[in-house]
Design a protein around this motif. Structure first.
Motif, mmCIF file in Angstrom:
data_model
loop_
_atom_site.group_PDB
_atom_site.id
_atom_site.type_symbol
_atom_site.label_atom_id
_atom_site.label_comp_id
_atom_site.label_asym_id
_atom_site.label_seq_id
_atom_site.Cartn_x
_atom_site.Cartn_y
_atom_site.Cartn_z
ATOM 1 N N ARG A 104 -11.695 -7.158 5.835
ATOM 2 C CA ARG A 104 -11.496 -6.391 7.330
ATOM 3 C C ARG A 104 -12.876 -5.843 7.554
ATOM 4 O O ARG A 104 -13.306 -5.416 8.819
ATOM 5 C CB ARG A 104 -10.376 -5.476 7.310
ATOM 6 N N PRO A 134 -5.811 11.727 3.089
ATOM 7 C CA PRO A 134 -7.404 11.210 3.124
ATOM 8 C C PRO A 134 -7.554 10.181 2.380
ATOM 9 O O PRO A 134 -8.559 9.424 2.440
ATOM 10 C CB PRO A 134 -8.167 12.697 2.829
ATOM 11 N N ASN A 185 -14.506 -0.277 2.484
ATOM 12 C CA ASN A 185 -13.021 -0.796 2.985
ATOM 13 C C ASN A 185 -12.786 -0.641 4.423
ATOM 14 O O ASN A 185 -13.716 -0.297 5.222
ATOM 15 C CB ASN A 185 -12.016 0.004 2.214
ATOM 16 N N GLY A 188 -14.435 2.042 -1.811
ATOM 17 C CA GLY A 188 -13.337 2.004 -2.691
ATOM 18 C C GLY A 188 -12.126 1.475 -2.330
ATOM 19 O O GLY A 188 -11.535 1.623 -1.124
ATOM 20 N N MET A 223 -15.998 8.658 1.423
ATOM 21 C CA MET A 223 -14.906 8.167 2.168
ATOM 22 C C MET A 223 -15.157 6.798 2.988
ATOM 23 O O MET A 223 -16.323 6.382 3.175
ATOM 24 C CB MET A 223 -14.524 9.202 3.448
ATOM 25 N N ARG A 273 -0.259 -0.481 12.108
ATOM 26 C CA ARG A 273 0.417 -0.686 10.862
ATOM 27 C C ARG A 273 1.906 -0.645 10.864
ATOM 28 O O ARG A 273 2.783 -1.292 10.181
ATOM 29 C CB ARG A 273 0.353 0.464 9.611
ATOM 30 N N ASN A 294 0.839 -1.318 0.007
ATOM 31 C CA ASN A 294 0.084 -0.097 -0.082
ATOM 32 C C ASN A 294 0.784 1.318 -0.120
ATOM 33 O O ASN A 294 2.230 1.123 0.197
ATOM 34 C CB ASN A 294 -0.906 0.002 1.259
HETATM 35 C C1 SDX Z 1 -6.666 2.455 2.915
HETATM 36 O O1 SDX Z 1 -3.907 0.198 -0.742
HETATM 37 C C2 SDX Z 1 -4.208 -0.413 0.568
HETATM 38 O O2 SDX Z 1 -4.058 -1.496 0.808
HETATM 39 C C3 SDX Z 1 -4.847 0.747 1.458
HETATM 40 C C4 SDX Z 1 -5.380 0.269 2.725
HETATM 41 C C5 SDX Z 1 -4.268 -0.479 3.683
HETATM 42 O O3 SDX Z 1 -4.805 -1.262 4.282
HETATM 43 O O4 SDX Z 1 -3.301 0.173 3.552
HETATM 44 O O5 SDX Z 1 -6.317 -0.651 2.273
HETATM 45 C C6 SDX Z 1 -5.998 1.466 3.677
HETATM 46 O O6 SDX Z 1 -6.039 3.393 2.400
HETATM 47 C C7 SDX Z 1 -7.985 2.246 2.232
HETATM 48 C C8 SDX Z 1 -8.660 3.207 1.396
HETATM 49 C C9 SDX Z 1 -9.175 4.488 2.383
HETATM 50 N N1 SDX Z 1 -9.289 5.479 1.512
HETATM 51 C C10 SDX Z 1 -10.611 5.991 1.310
HETATM 52 O O7 SDX Z 1 -11.559 5.126 1.625
HETATM 53 C C11 SDX Z 1 -10.894 7.129 0.354
HETATM 54 C C12 SDX Z 1 -11.894 7.116 -0.566
HETATM 55 N N2 SDX Z 1 -11.450 5.946 -1.746
HETATM 56 C C13 SDX Z 1 -11.068 6.632 -3.063
HETATM 57 O O8 SDX Z 1 -10.250 7.765 -2.939
HETATM 58 C C14 SDX Z 1 -10.368 5.464 -3.983
HETATM 59 O O9 SDX Z 1 -11.207 4.238 -3.809
HETATM 60 C C15 SDX Z 1 -9.178 4.885 -3.366
HETATM 61 C C16 SDX Z 1 -8.103 5.792 -3.244
HETATM 62 C C17 SDX Z 1 -9.153 3.849 -2.339
HETATM 63 C C18 SDX Z 1 -8.603 3.996 -4.700
HETATM 64 O O10 SDX Z 1 -8.160 4.858 -5.477
HETATM 65 P P1 SDX Z 1 -7.872 3.998 -7.089
HETATM 66 O O11 SDX Z 1 -7.529 2.612 -7.055
HETATM 67 O O12 SDX Z 1 -6.841 4.958 -7.688
HETATM 68 O O13 SDX Z 1 -9.013 4.215 -7.963
HETATM 69 P P2 SDX Z 1 -9.789 5.498 -8.799
HETATM 70 O O14 SDX Z 1 -9.507 6.529 -8.161
HETATM 71 O O15 SDX Z 1 -9.014 5.322 -9.898
HETATM 72 O O16 SDX Z 1 -11.229 5.124 -9.007
HETATM 73 C C19 SDX Z 1 -11.747 4.538 -9.883
HETATM 74 C C20 SDX Z 1 -13.056 5.151 -10.294
HETATM 75 C C21 SDX Z 1 -13.274 6.431 -10.766
HETATM 76 O O17 SDX Z 1 -14.125 6.811 -11.417
HETATM 77 P P3 SDX Z 1 -14.098 6.811 -12.907
HETATM 78 O O18 SDX Z 1 -12.832 7.961 -13.288
HETATM 79 O O19 SDX Z 1 -13.610 5.529 -13.505
HETATM 80 O O20 SDX Z 1 -15.421 7.355 -13.612
HETATM 81 O O21 SDX Z 1 -14.000 4.750 -8.966
HETATM 82 C C22 SDX Z 1 -14.373 6.222 -8.702
HETATM 83 C C23 SDX Z 1 -13.401 7.359 -9.366
HETATM 84 O O22 SDX Z 1 -13.650 8.661 -9.530
HETATM 85 N N3 SDX Z 1 -14.207 6.065 -7.145
HETATM 86 C C24 SDX Z 1 -14.912 6.733 -6.164
HETATM 87 C C25 SDX Z 1 -14.445 6.392 -5.093
HETATM 88 N N4 SDX Z 1 -13.279 5.587 -5.089
HETATM 89 C C26 SDX Z 1 -13.071 5.591 -6.424
HETATM 90 N N5 SDX Z 1 -15.992 7.390 -6.566
HETATM 91 C C27 SDX Z 1 -16.839 7.987 -5.292
HETATM 92 N N6 SDX Z 1 -16.269 7.596 -4.132
HETATM 93 C C28 SDX Z 1 -15.256 7.037 -3.872
HETATM 94 N N7 SDX Z 1 -14.881 6.646 -2.729
#
Ligand code: SDX
Length: 428
Positions: free
Chosen positions: A316, A263, A362, A306, A303, A389, A233
């Motif tokens: 988890r 974030p 998540n 994804g 938040m 972590r 990650n």
């Molecule tokens: C952690 O990597 C790990 O293992 C991380 C983790 C760990 O244990 O270390 O699991 C912990 O960080 C979990 C993630 C926590 N973050 C969030 O909850 C923030 C919200 N999530 C997003 O920012 C996003 O889903 C990520 C950062 C988690 C993943 O980003 P990616 O893989 O780069 O995905 P992306 O941004 O390319 O999204 C793909 C599509 C996009 O839309 P399109 O361009 O295809 O139209 O999905 C959409 C994004 O806009 N999208 C979301 C979204 N997450 C992705 N739309 C709305 N809400 C969301 N949360």
């Protein structure tokens, strides 16, 4: 599976070795792509790029599988303590009784901070973000233990340094909270376990030692286990990049803290609660926020939804969802935010935007509700993630050095100005 991959480029055929991991993950070895073809790969965000061989954690996103050294997270969450999981993640096996006793003794021994270190906490403004304090103090601890600056990844020095770090990260976190809250610090109590000691340092008062309820201690133990490690990650990759220059363990994990702060990564657990509180105070239905998250012109994301790897469910999140219910019932807490989170989850499960993008809750989606229930203040949520972590960061730093991995130095594709001449001020 073929042993080689063939690339047809500019009329030439190139062959690259392929390989397979112990969980059947396949790879093409691109280590000589540039020297062979003059081309590099381009993979912003590294979604398709393996940075290393690792035997610490395995995640299979499509099936919601998470294993630490082969042990399923569901079993560890149910049967292990965080200290056992930390030992497993770092050393590759569950500790024997004697090993666990020695490891726990080291955690007790190294819990206190050097007296001169305590003064540094009063130098931070009350508004200082705890993640900034944590990152700064981790580097500062190394100044009081210069021996850790020369540590390699094996032997007694490593064992001591790993235990010192795993223990002191708790103390630093609790001291940061107490100082910011204007409360006297609580020194570690050697008669308490890892989680109980942290809760004591956080919540005891001079006239009343905090009575740690077994339910709360168990919930914190679970929270930390679920955050122990998660492949490459963002923050763990940061620890590896910094460690690859042979920077010491403390500065490497201090960099990991900074990466976790964002974030989109570890900062999401606090952002989830802030989002749920906004939904609650706005009086609007969750659907309003779901539409906002779907709006391309709106930067708002849901938040806690994804994941780069989990394209089905985050195991988890499933474990936390179950435990949070139980915890709130046992503590007789009726947290409206839990109701809102369930409405959000149910609504997204029926919404094609989320389904088509594999956006499911998540680990951060429910973890904030657990932390609220056990009384952790909101600005400490990401610090809690960092404490959990820490074993993963230590294990990855150790593995990087055990493998004698080269310094990380990615390439780029330059898109700037071509060569041009300097012009004097008059000419510009
Ligand atoms: C952690 O990597 C790990 O293992 C991380 C983790 C760990 O244990 O270390 O699991 C912990 O960080 C979990 C993630 C926590 N973050 C969030 O909850 C923030 C919200 N999530 C997003 O920012 C996003 O889903 C990520 C950062 C988690 C993943 O980003 P990616 O893989 O780069 O995905 P992306 O941004 O390319 O999204 C793909 C599509 C996009 O839309 P399109 O361009 O295809 O139209 O999905 C959409 C994004 O806009 N999208 C979301 C979204 N997450 C992705 N739309 C709305 N809400 C969301 N949360």
């Amino acid at each position: 599976m073929s042993n080689t991959a063939t690339l047809n480029l500019d009329g030439k055929i190139y062959e690259f070795d392929t390989g397979i991991g112990t969980e059947n993950e396949k790879y093409i070895d691109m280590a000589h792509l540039r020297s062979k073809t003059g081309y590099i790969t381009l993979d912003p965000g590294f979604g398709n790029t393996g940075s290393c061989f690792s035997s610490i954690t395995y995640v299979e996103g499509a099936k919601g599988i998470l294993q630490h050294r082969g042990y399923p997270i569901e079993e560890l969450a149910e049967k292990a303590t965080f200290v056992e999981v930390a030992y497993l993640v770092i050393y590759g096996k569950l500790p024997s009784e004697n090993e666990l006793m020695n490891f726990s003794a080291g955690l007790k021994e190294h819990a206190p901070l050097h007296t001169n270190l305590e003064h540094h906490f009063s130098g931070f403004p009350k508004s200082a973000p705890p993640m900034a304090i944590l990152s700064a103090m981790l580097n500062l601890v190394a100044c009081f233990h210069p021996e850790v600056l020369e540590v390699t990844s094996d032997g007694e020095d490593f064992d001591k340094t790993a235990t010192l770090l795993l223990s002191k990260v708790r103390t630093i976190a609790a001291f940061a909270y107490r100082m910011a809250a204007g409360k006297p610090i609580n020194h570690p109590n050697p008669n308490r376990g890892y989680c109980g000691n942290f809760l004591h340092m956080m919540f005891s008062d001079p006239y009343q030692e905090f009575q740690v309820s077994p339910i709360v201690e168990k919930a914190l133990n679970l929270f930390l286990i679920l955050h122990a490690d998660h492949e490459q990650n963002c923050s763990t990759s940061t620890v590896r990049v910094v460690g690859s220059s042979r920077a010491n363990l403390f500065s490497s994990v201090a960099a990991g803290v900074c990466a976790l702060w964002g974030p989109l990564h570890g900062g999401a657990n606090a952002a989830v609660i802030a989002m749920l509180q906004d939904i609650k105070s706005s009086g609007r239905k969750p659907e309003y926020y779901i539409e906002k998250a779907k709006d391309k012109n709106d930067p708002f994301k849901l938040m806690g939804f994804g994941h780069r790897v989990y394209k089905n469910f985050d195991p988890r999140a499933l474990i936390l969802k179950k435990q949070v219910h139980k915890l709130l019932d046992e503590l007789h807490i009726n947290d409206e935010l839990l109701d809102i989170s369930r409405e959000l989850e149910e609504a997204t499960l029926k919404d094609d935007f989320f389904i088509s993008r594999n956006l499911y809750p998540n680990v951060d989606f429910y973890s904030g509700i657990l932390l609220r229930a056990i009384g952790i203040p909101l600005n400490m949520y990401t610090v809690m993630f960092a404490i959990g972590r820490m074993p993963g960061w230590i294990a990855n730093w150790k593995e990087l050095l055990d493998h004698k991995q080269r310094i990380s130095r990615p390439r780029q594709i330059y898109t700037g100005e071509n060569k041009r001449r300097y012009t004097s001020l008059i000419e510009r």
